[in-house]
Scaffold this active site. Structure first.
Site, PDB file in Angstrom:
ATOM      1  N   GLU A 130     -12.036   6.225  25.661  1.00  0.00           N
ATOM      2  CA  GLU A 130     -12.961   5.279  26.287  1.00  0.00           C
ATOM      3  C   GLU A 130     -12.342   3.889  26.213  1.00  0.00           C
ATOM      4  O   GLU A 130     -11.743   3.538  25.200  1.00  0.00           O
ATOM      5  CB  GLU A 130     -14.301   5.281  25.535  1.00  0.00           C
ATOM      6  CG  GLU A 130     -15.273   4.211  26.010  1.00  0.00           C
ATOM      7  CD  GLU A 130     -16.613   4.238  25.265  1.00  0.00           C
ATOM      8  OE1 GLU A 130     -16.934   5.265  24.642  1.00  0.00           O
ATOM      9  OE2 GLU A 130     -17.317   3.228  25.306  1.00  0.00           O
ATOM     10  N   GLU A 176     -19.855   9.960  15.827  1.00  0.00           N
ATOM     11  CA  GLU A 176     -18.588   9.751  16.505  1.00  0.00           C
ATOM     12  C   GLU A 176     -17.507   9.424  15.485  1.00  0.00           C
ATOM     13  O   GLU A 176     -17.771   8.739  14.503  1.00  0.00           O
ATOM     14  CB  GLU A 176     -18.725   8.582  17.502  1.00  0.00           C
ATOM     15  CG  GLU A 176     -19.919   8.770  18.438  1.00  0.00           C
ATOM     16  CD  GLU A 176     -20.221   7.567  19.326  1.00  0.00           C
ATOM     17  OE1 GLU A 176     -19.293   6.795  19.606  1.00  0.00           O
ATOM     18  OE2 GLU A 176     -21.390   7.420  19.721  1.00  0.00           O
TER      19      GLU A 176
END
Ligand SMILES: *[C@@H]1O[C@H](CO)[C@@H](O)[C@H](O)[C@H]1NC(C)=O
Ligand SMILES: *[C@@H]1O[C@H](CO)[C@@H](O)[C@H](O)[C@H]1NC(C)=O
Length: 421
Positions: A336, A225
């Site tokens: 997120e 990520e």
């Protein structure tokens, strides 16, 4: 137990004679004779962790945001604490870089401005070193335990088609993403504009990133990520920071943010993982964005990361992973946040700019030119893009496609509002 504590601190190779460390070593050797209350266990653990994380620096730079950036010899970086990297020779360049076929890179950022890192205002790291954000005692003390510092908790990866929808909101994680799956992917790219979302509670965060996923959403999920994040718990402030994360077992035993564990091998002396990016976009004013490309080197198998158009940061060695040794099976792009519902209401922590996608350029946050690396190692537009969000009244996502921006999407939102109580 005591030997375990002393070995890494005072054993030959690791100690590099600073006075502070010598004192600490002597203290440690005294412990068997002293009462165990002299130095509380947690304090010892914290010191041990700091010595493990903070490598001796050839030069240190104080950033205006309070960070200290240590310029550490490239061969002394945290990666070399990994048992499988003991004899590793740093690969100084990737043997291959994917190219776009049809996309004109020069057009992508025509209406936004280049971005760099705040600490550059006060100095640079010399050749042969890499910049590492120094971990302070208070950073480790903010973590719920010394071991959990720099690690994610379970289940923060969005699972668009989960049979158990509740899994996604477990722990309060909320997402607004686009994704592709069902093929073999060898990398992903995006241009992401950078904001400073407000965080309501210090244990919440807001991030915008690319997820490169391998395997199913089981215990052995592999993930790489990269993106930007605001995380008061991890960094002690509200600055927007470049970050990476990796795990090879769904956040259980392996992996961490940035260089907070051994794994990622950094080669770049200009960009520090976890350091603030600067400047950031303003609502209705200048827009600033970052470019992130992660790809698998077909020859060595390592996963490389590039920041902007010129900074090749380094690589995750293939052996860290199981599924990603071969390829990724899903790519996700988006935002997120953590909604802790601390006061019994939806959090007002913002995602992206804190504004909904409908507001468009200059106001909403975006990802432009999202691409994947295909089986021929070419960058191309992803096929079968889908969107996912748990509560579109809180955070939403809208995708589109045009000549200048390729495949793009706007995403984000304010969190709590009349329609998201
Ligand atoms: C590193 O090299 C030494 C000496 O050649 C060897 O004994 C050891 O097994 C190697 N370690 C790894 C992890 O390859
Ligand atoms: C971060 O922002 C929150 C409000 O969003 C504020 O209450 C807090 O004091 C800030 N923290 C720091 C370390 O500046």
């Amino acid at each position: 137990m005591l030997e375990l504590v002393m070995a890494p601190l005072c054993g030959g190779g690791k100690i590099r004679g600073s006075a502070a460390k010598m004192v600490l070593c002597s203290l440690l050797f005294l412990i068997p004779m002293a009462s165990s209350a002299v130095i509380p266990h947690r304090k010892l653990e914290v010191q041990k962790q700091l010595m493990r994380l903070n490598k001796p620096a050839l030069k240190s730079i104080k950033s205006p945001d309070g960070d200290i950036i240590d310029c550490v010899h490239i061969n002394h970086q945290p990666a070399f604490d990994h048992p499988l990297l003991k004899n590793h020779t740093v690969q100084t360049t990737p043997s291959f870089r994917p190219k776009g076929r049809s996309f004109d890179e020069s057009k992508v950022s025509s209406n936004s401005k280049p971005i760099t890192q705040l600490w550059h205002l006060n100095g640079r790291c010399p050749e042969g070193t890499i910049p590492i954000r120094r971990t302070k005692e208070e950073d480790v003390l903010r973590a719920s335990s010394v071991e959990s510092y720099g690690r994610k908790k379970h289940l923060s990866i969005p699972q668009p088609k989960s049979a158990e929808p509740d899994l996604n909101t477990l722990g309060g994680h909320q997402h607004a993403i686009v994704y592709v799956e069902g093929d073999k992917y060898y990398g992903a790219k995006a241009t992401i504009n950078v904001w400073k979302p407000q965080i309501q509670q210090p244990n919440e965060f807001s991030l915008s990133q690319i997820w490169i996923l391998g395997g199913s959403f089981g215990e052995d999920l592999n993930s790489i990520e990269a993106g930007w994040q605001v995380s008061p718990d991890l960094y002690g402030d509200n600055s927007t920071r470049l970050f990476t994360y990796w795990t090879s077992d769904a956040y259980q035993a392996t992996g961490c943010y940035n260089l907070l564990c051994s794994g990622f091998v950094q080669i770049n002396n200009e960009i520090a993982m976890g350091a603030s990016v600067y400047p950031i976009s303003g609502y209705g004013s200048s827009q600033y964005d970052i470019n992130i490309l992660v790809w698998k080197d077909p020859k060595e198998g390592n996963w490389w990361m590039q920041f902007g158009n010129k900074y090749v940061l380094g690589y995750w060695p293939a052996f860290l992973f199981s599924y990603l040794v071969d390829s990724a099976s899903m790519i996700e792009w988006g935002g997120e946040v953590v909604n802790s519902e601390a006061v019994g209401q939806h959090t007002s922590t913002q995602m992206g700019s804190g504004h909904f996608p409908g507001e468009g350029f200059g106001k909403a946050s975006y990802f432009q030119n999202i691409q994947i690396v295909d089986g021929s190692n070419n960058l191309r537009a992803p096929k079968g893009i889908a969107t996912f969000t748990e509560q579109s009244n809180c955070y939403d996502v809208q995708n589109g496609q045009n000549g200048n921006w390729g495949n793009y999407f706007y995403y984000g939102g304010p969190g709590r509002n009349p329609k998201c109580p």
